[in-house]
Write a protein that holds these residues in place. Structure first.
Motif, PDB file in Angstrom:
ATOM      1  N   ILE A   7      -4.033  12.279  -6.079  1.00 42.62           N
ATOM      2  CA  ILE A   7      -4.107  10.904  -5.557  1.00 42.62           C
ATOM      3  C   ILE A   7      -4.723  10.960  -4.170  1.00 42.62           C
ATOM      4  O   ILE A   7      -4.326  11.774  -3.337  1.00 42.62           O
ATOM      5  CB  ILE A   7      -2.706  10.242  -5.512  1.00 42.62           C
ATOM      6  N   GLN A   8      -5.718  10.122  -3.972  1.00 41.77           N
ATOM      7  CA  GLN A   8      -6.366  10.124  -2.660  1.00 41.77           C
ATOM      8  C   GLN A   8      -5.961   8.857  -1.922  1.00 41.77           C
ATOM      9  O   GLN A   8      -6.206   7.751  -2.393  1.00 41.77           O
ATOM     10  CB  GLN A   8      -7.880  10.150  -2.832  1.00 41.77           C
ATOM     11  N   VAL A   9      -5.288   9.033  -0.808  1.00 35.62           N
ATOM     12  CA  VAL A   9      -4.938   7.852  -0.010  1.00 35.62           C
ATOM     13  C   VAL A   9      -5.459   8.051   1.406  1.00 35.62           C
ATOM     14  O   VAL A   9      -5.527   9.172   1.899  1.00 35.62           O
ATOM     15  CB  VAL A   9      -3.404   7.629   0.057  1.00 35.62           C
ATOM     16  N   SER A  10      -5.866   6.975   2.011  1.00 34.17           N
ATOM     17  CA  SER A  10      -6.218   7.043   3.433  1.00 34.17           C
ATOM     18  C   SER A  10      -4.924   6.880   4.197  1.00 34.17           C
ATOM     19  O   SER A  10      -4.390   5.786   4.309  1.00 34.17           O
ATOM     20  CB  SER A  10      -7.194   5.935   3.785  1.00 34.17           C
ATOM     21  N   TRP A  11      -4.420   7.953   4.631  1.00 35.26           N
ATOM     22  CA  TRP A  11      -3.084   7.989   5.226  1.00 35.26           C
ATOM     23  C   TRP A  11      -3.158   7.779   6.725  1.00 35.26           C
ATOM     24  O   TRP A  11      -4.069   8.264   7.390  1.00 35.26           O
ATOM     25  CB  TRP A  11      -2.447   9.336   4.920  1.00 35.26           C
ATOM     26  N   SER A  12      -2.204   7.035   7.236  1.00 37.36           N
ATOM     27  CA  SER A  12      -2.088   6.913   8.690  1.00 37.36           C
ATOM     28  C   SER A  12      -0.698   7.414   9.070  1.00 37.36           C
ATOM     29  O   SER A  12       0.277   7.095   8.385  1.00 37.36           O
ATOM     30  CB  SER A  12      -2.249   5.449   9.089  1.00 37.36           C
ATOM     31  N   PRO A  13      -0.589   8.175  10.140  1.00 35.32           N
ATOM     32  CA  PRO A  13       0.735   8.653  10.540  1.00 35.32           C
ATOM     33  C   PRO A  13       1.701   7.508  10.861  1.00 35.32           C
ATOM     34  O   PRO A  13       2.894   7.718  10.972  1.00 35.32           O
ATOM     35  CB  PRO A  13       0.456   9.500  11.789  1.00 35.32           C
ATOM     36  N   SER A  14       1.151   6.283  10.993  1.00 37.11           N
ATOM     37  CA  SER A  14       2.065   5.161  11.248  1.00 37.11           C
ATOM     38  C   SER A  14       2.766   4.732   9.956  1.00 37.11           C
ATOM     39  O   SER A  14       3.718   3.974   9.987  1.00 37.11           O
ATOM     40  CB  SER A  14       1.306   3.977  11.846  1.00 37.11           C
ATOM     41  N   PHE A  15       2.271   5.198   8.798  1.00 32.77           N
ATOM     42  CA  PHE A  15       2.900   4.833   7.528  1.00 32.77           C
ATOM     43  C   PHE A  15       4.257   5.523   7.410  1.00 32.77           C
ATOM     44  O   PHE A  15       4.474   6.609   7.952  1.00 32.77           O
ATOM     45  CB  PHE A  15       2.026   5.271   6.347  1.00 32.77           C
ATOM     46  N   SER A  16       5.126   4.878   6.654  1.00 30.13           N
ATOM     47  CA  SER A  16       6.423   5.501   6.397  1.00 30.13           C
ATOM     48  C   SER A  16       6.400   6.135   5.015  1.00 30.13           C
ATOM     49  O   SER A  16       5.489   5.896   4.218  1.00 30.13           O
ATOM     50  CB  SER A  16       7.530   4.458   6.481  1.00 30.13           C
ATOM     51  N   LEU A  17       7.434   6.920   4.723  1.00 33.02           N
ATOM     52  CA  LEU A  17       7.515   7.540   3.393  1.00 33.02           C
ATOM     53  C   LEU A  17       7.689   6.477   2.316  1.00 33.02           C
ATOM     54  O   LEU A  17       7.306   6.672   1.169  1.00 33.02           O
ATOM     55  CB  LEU A  17       8.680   8.532   3.361  1.00 33.02           C
ATOM     56  N   VAL A  18       8.269   5.339   2.710  1.00 37.04           N
ATOM     57  CA  VAL A  18       8.410   4.247   1.741  1.00 37.04           C
ATOM     58  C   VAL A  18       7.026   3.717   1.362  1.00 37.04           C
ATOM     59  O   VAL A  18       6.756   3.416   0.197  1.00 37.04           O
ATOM     60  CB  VAL A  18       9.294   3.119   2.329  1.00 37.04           C
ATOM     61  N   ASP A  19       6.136   3.629   2.347  1.00 35.81           N
ATOM     62  CA  ASP A  19       4.761   3.211   2.045  1.00 35.81           C
ATOM     63  C   ASP A  19       4.166   4.152   0.994  1.00 35.81           C
ATOM     64  O   ASP A  19       3.511   3.731   0.046  1.00 35.81           O
ATOM     65  CB  ASP A  19       3.858   3.282   3.296  1.00 35.81           C
ATOM     66  N   TYR A  20       4.422   5.430   1.195  1.00 39.30           N
ATOM     67  CA  TYR A  20       3.854   6.421   0.280  1.00 39.30           C
ATOM     68  C   TYR A  20       4.431   6.249  -1.124  1.00 39.30           C
ATOM     69  O   TYR A  20       3.716   6.320  -2.122  1.00 39.30           O
ATOM     70  CB  TYR A  20       4.125   7.835   0.822  1.00 39.30           C
ATOM     71  N   MET A  21       5.733   5.997  -1.185  1.00 36.11           N
ATOM     72  CA  MET A  21       6.368   5.784  -2.483  1.00 36.11           C
ATOM     73  C   MET A  21       5.755   4.581  -3.192  1.00 36.11           C
ATOM     74  O   MET A  21       5.525   4.599  -4.403  1.00 36.11           O
ATOM     75  CB  MET A  21       7.874   5.539  -2.302  1.00 36.11           C
ATOM     76  N   LEU A  22       5.485   3.530  -2.417  1.00 36.74           N
ATOM     77  CA  LEU A  22       4.892   2.332  -3.016  1.00 36.74           C
ATOM     78  C   LEU A  22       3.496   2.643  -3.558  1.00 36.74           C
ATOM     79  O   LEU A  22       3.100   2.177  -4.627  1.00 36.74           O
ATOM     80  CB  LEU A  22       4.815   1.210  -1.973  1.00 36.74           C
ATOM     81  N   MET A  23       2.764   3.446  -2.793  1.00 40.39           N
ATOM     82  CA  MET A  23       1.430   3.842  -3.262  1.00 40.39           C
ATOM     83  C   MET A  23       1.542   4.620  -4.570  1.00 40.39           C
ATOM     84  O   MET A  23       0.751   4.423  -5.493  1.00 40.39           O
ATOM     85  CB  MET A  23       0.731   4.701  -2.208  1.00 40.39           C
ATOM     86  N   LEU A  24       2.527   5.518  -4.622  1.00 40.51           N
ATOM     87  CA  LEU A  24       2.715   6.323  -5.834  1.00 40.51           C
ATOM     88  C   LEU A  24       3.055   5.433  -7.031  1.00 40.51           C
ATOM     89  O   LEU A  24       2.512   5.590  -8.121  1.00 40.51           O
ATOM     90  CB  LEU A  24       3.848   7.342  -5.634  1.00 40.51           C
ATOM     91  N   MET A  25       3.936   4.476  -6.810  1.00 43.06           N
ATOM     92  CA  MET A  25       4.339   3.592  -7.904  1.00 43.06           C
ATOM     93  C   MET A  25       3.135   2.842  -8.448  1.00 43.06           C
ATOM     94  O   MET A  25       2.941   2.729  -9.663  1.00 43.06           O
ATOM     95  CB  MET A  25       5.394   2.596  -7.413  1.00 43.06           C
ATOM     96  N   GLN A  26       2.340   2.324  -7.519  1.00 43.96           N
ATOM     97  CA  GLN A  26       1.136   1.583  -7.929  1.00 43.96           C
ATOM     98  C   GLN A  26       0.197   2.510  -8.704  1.00 43.96           C
ATOM     99  O   GLN A  26      -0.395   2.129  -9.707  1.00 43.96           O
ATOM    100  CB  GLN A  26       0.442   1.041  -6.670  1.00 43.96           C
ATOM    101  N   TYR A  27       0.098   3.730  -8.201  1.00 45.84           N
ATOM    102  CA  TYR A  27      -0.816   4.699  -8.826  1.00 45.84           C
ATOM    103  C   TYR A  27      -0.369   5.010 -10.258  1.00 45.84           C
ATOM    104  O   TYR A  27      -1.178   4.990 -11.190  1.00 45.84           O
ATOM    105  CB  TYR A  27      -0.826   5.970  -7.986  1.00 45.84           C
ATOM    106  N   PHE A  28       0.927   5.244 -10.431  1.00 46.60           N
ATOM    107  CA  PHE A  28       1.442   5.526 -11.784  1.00 46.60           C
ATOM    108  C   PHE A  28       1.199   4.336 -12.699  1.00 46.60           C
ATOM    109  O   PHE A  28       0.853   4.492 -13.858  1.00 46.60           O
ATOM    110  CB  PHE A  28       2.946   5.844 -11.734  1.00 46.60           C
TER     111      PHE A  28
END
Lengths: 444, 123
Positions: free
Chosen positions: B97-118
């Motif tokens: 999965i390729q995301v443009s990550w910003s250190p300001s993102f939280s792990l919850v943001d990442y989880m949401l990205m994963l859910m959308q990706y799945f």
């Protein structure tokens, strides 16, 4: 003469800027130039957020001087007792002394006087006027030069009638950072320039396109040019008294020191990630921020919704942008993936244009209303003339403006107060790595 | 405790609200979600999901059960080629999965990205 020595326990003064109407300064210089001898004048005004604002000038008459030679001046105490309370009664509790002097620095006697006066007027600055030049000094572990700004009030007569001289001096000495210089923020930038704001920081990496001209007053020759740079040139051409810096970059790529200059951040882009950046920046720098937003929904040219909102964030006092906005991961994808990746993903998964940022409808009247509401909140933040409204929503189809009560999200990832971290049970890393094959995690 | 660790622990607390079984390693580098729900195109309703947090809080990596299939087929986006051998041996495969990550993102943001990706993974 014995040099003045500072006591070690004296508190430092904190005057970041002295702001004086230019006509008052001219009158002061004229009075001090009228005699070959030393002379003194007094400015009165207020102190707000590090700014010393001079609104009145007091010029002593010849009879009010106790002594006056080419190198020394003193005022009769009865003059001070008679005149100073008149200003204090009007709430003008701060004073700036300015005296004619044969050199650019204060003498030991001047410094001693300054240190006595700040016991009563803690923000007092002492200025010397020498050969047409003026230098302001305050105490900061010794006498330090203090920056000042002269404001020509002549074109702000109608505003002075509304906000008073003090309000205009606050506007004219303020720095506003506009993150995004699109349809909405451009109007705010032009209006702030008309109002005589001291400095504008314009931040936008994009260029004007022809279709922007339906709602932004820009000459056709600017199409294809960077938004921030072109608006800078337009404002500088029309309002020479407004300083403008253009940053043709993404907000995240602008050095933080640039934002530190600002009194207020105006976060305009429609992009979710830019708004989140602006909100976190405001929290980090402890600066107020205004978030204007406008949107139109239309299907086949038929309007179904049209309106917008303006949020004001004061760190530590009001909810931040993320307190009231939920993350839409699709928006994050749209805004953060590069075009090539979007194309690849769209082809592989048959997403069509789902990852493309949709072209939203936009009309001038909506930007005008939202920009106007945002501008008024900015003016209130700068001048304190009226209480701010934390969140207001405009429904253009109903011509209805509503104030919405919003609350801080106690679990906001950006601004919730730091809570002590709960005890977290941890495991060895290897134990977790083995979990997928472990007995306790069988797939159903 | 550094700012990065604080951020990870706060993020972990949020994840734990949604997934009470979630666990974190004592290095704070690995988070395990034993029963992460999957959409219907997968051969299983749940997977173990492992999130590895990289140094300097750069974009995390996600690993899922190596036995997962999409519409009955191996997915190119569950990339064995990109997965480290020691992870493959332990039954994991890396999510491509390729995301443009910003250190300001939280792990919850990442989880949401994963859910959308799945949700959107189709092959």
């Amino acid at each position: 003469m014995k040099p003045f020595s500072f006591k070690k326990d004296l508190p430092n003064q904190n005057v970041k800027l002295v702001v004086i109407p230019s006509d008052l300064m001219e009158k002061a210089k004229e009075a001090l130039s009228a005699s070959e001898l030393e002379g003194i004048v007094f400015f009165f005004g207020k102190y707000k957020d590090g700014k010393l604002l001079a609104t009145d000038l007091l010029i002593p008459s010849e009879d009010d001087y106790e002594a006056r030679t080419w190198g020394h001046v003193s005022i009769k105490p009865e003059f001070v007792v008679r005149e100073f309370p008149k200003f204090e009664k009007q709430g003008k509790t701060q004073v700036i002394t300015m005296h004619k002097h044969p050199m650019d620095t204060l003498s030991s006697g001047d410094v001693e006087t300054h240190m006595n006066v700040i016991k009563y007027y803690p923000h007092q600055v002492s200025a010397v006027y020498n050969a047409g030049r003026v230098f302001f000094y305050q105490f900061q572990d010794g006498m330090k030069l203090t920056p000042y700004r002269l404001v020509n009030l002549s074109r702000f007569d109608r505003q002075v009638r509304a906000f008073g001289i003090e309000g205009q001096l606050l506007i004219s000495s303020s720095t506003i950072a506009l993150i995004g210089v699109g349809g909405g923020n451009t109007k705010i930038a032009f209006d702030l320039a008309s109002m005589g704001v001291g400095k504008l920081l314009l931040i936008d990496p994009d260029k004007w396109e022809g279709h922007n001209r339906n709602r932004v007053f820009i000459p056709p020759g600017l199409v294809g040019r960077n938004k921030a740079a072109s608006i800078k040139s337009l404002i500088e051409f029309n309002y020479a008294d407004v300083e403008v810096e253009a940053w043709p970059k993404k907000a995240e790529d602008v050095p933080e020191d640039v934002y530190k200059q600002a009194d207020v951040l105006v976060v305009g882009p429609d992009s979710f990630t830019a708004r989140m950046f602006g909100s976190r920046l405001a929290l980090r720098l402890n600066k107020p921020a205004v978030f204007p937003a406008a949107g139109i929904e239309a299907i086949d040219g038929k309007l179904s919704a049209m309106g917008g909102s303006v949020q004001v964030l004061i760190p530590g006092q009001t909810p931040c942008y993320e307190c009231i906005t939920s993350i839409d991961s699709l928006d994050v994808y749209r805004e953060t993936l590069d075009q090539e990746t979007k194309k690849k993903l769209a082809e592989k998964y048959g997403l069509g244009d789902m990852l493309e940022i949709p072209v939203a409808p936009a009309i001038a009247s909506l930007n005008d209303v939202i920009g106007g509401i945002a501008l008024w909140e900015i003016v209130k933040l700068i001048t304190g003339i009226a209480p701010i409204v934390e969140y207001q929503v405009y429904d253009a189809l109903k011509s209805q403006l509503s104030q919405i009560i919003i609350e801080r999200n106690q679990n906001c990832p950006a601004c919730s107060p730091e809570k002590p971290l709960p005890e977290v049970k941890t495991k060895e890393e290897e134990e977790l790595l083995l979990a997928v094959k472990g007995e306790g995690h069988e797939q159903e | 405790m550094g700012m990065r660790t604080d951020k990870i622990l706060y993020g972990f607390q949020e994840i734990k609200r949604a997934f009470p079984d979630a666990e974190i390693s004592n290095s704070y580098r690995v988070i395990l979600i034993p029963r992460f729900p999957l959409p219907s195109q997968f051969n299983k309703p749940y997977t173990s999901l492992l999130i590895k947090i990289n140094s300097d809080y750069q974009a995390p990596d996600a690993y899922v059960d190596r036995e997962l299939r999409v519409y009955g087929q191996k997915s190119n986006h569950l990339s064995e080629a990109l997965t480290e051998d020691y992870m493959l041996e332990r039954g994991w495969v890396k999510l491509c999965i390729q995301v443009s990550w910003s250190p300001s993102f939280s792990l919850v943001d990442y989880m949401l990205m994963l859910m959308q990706y799945f949700k959107e993974l189709r092959e």
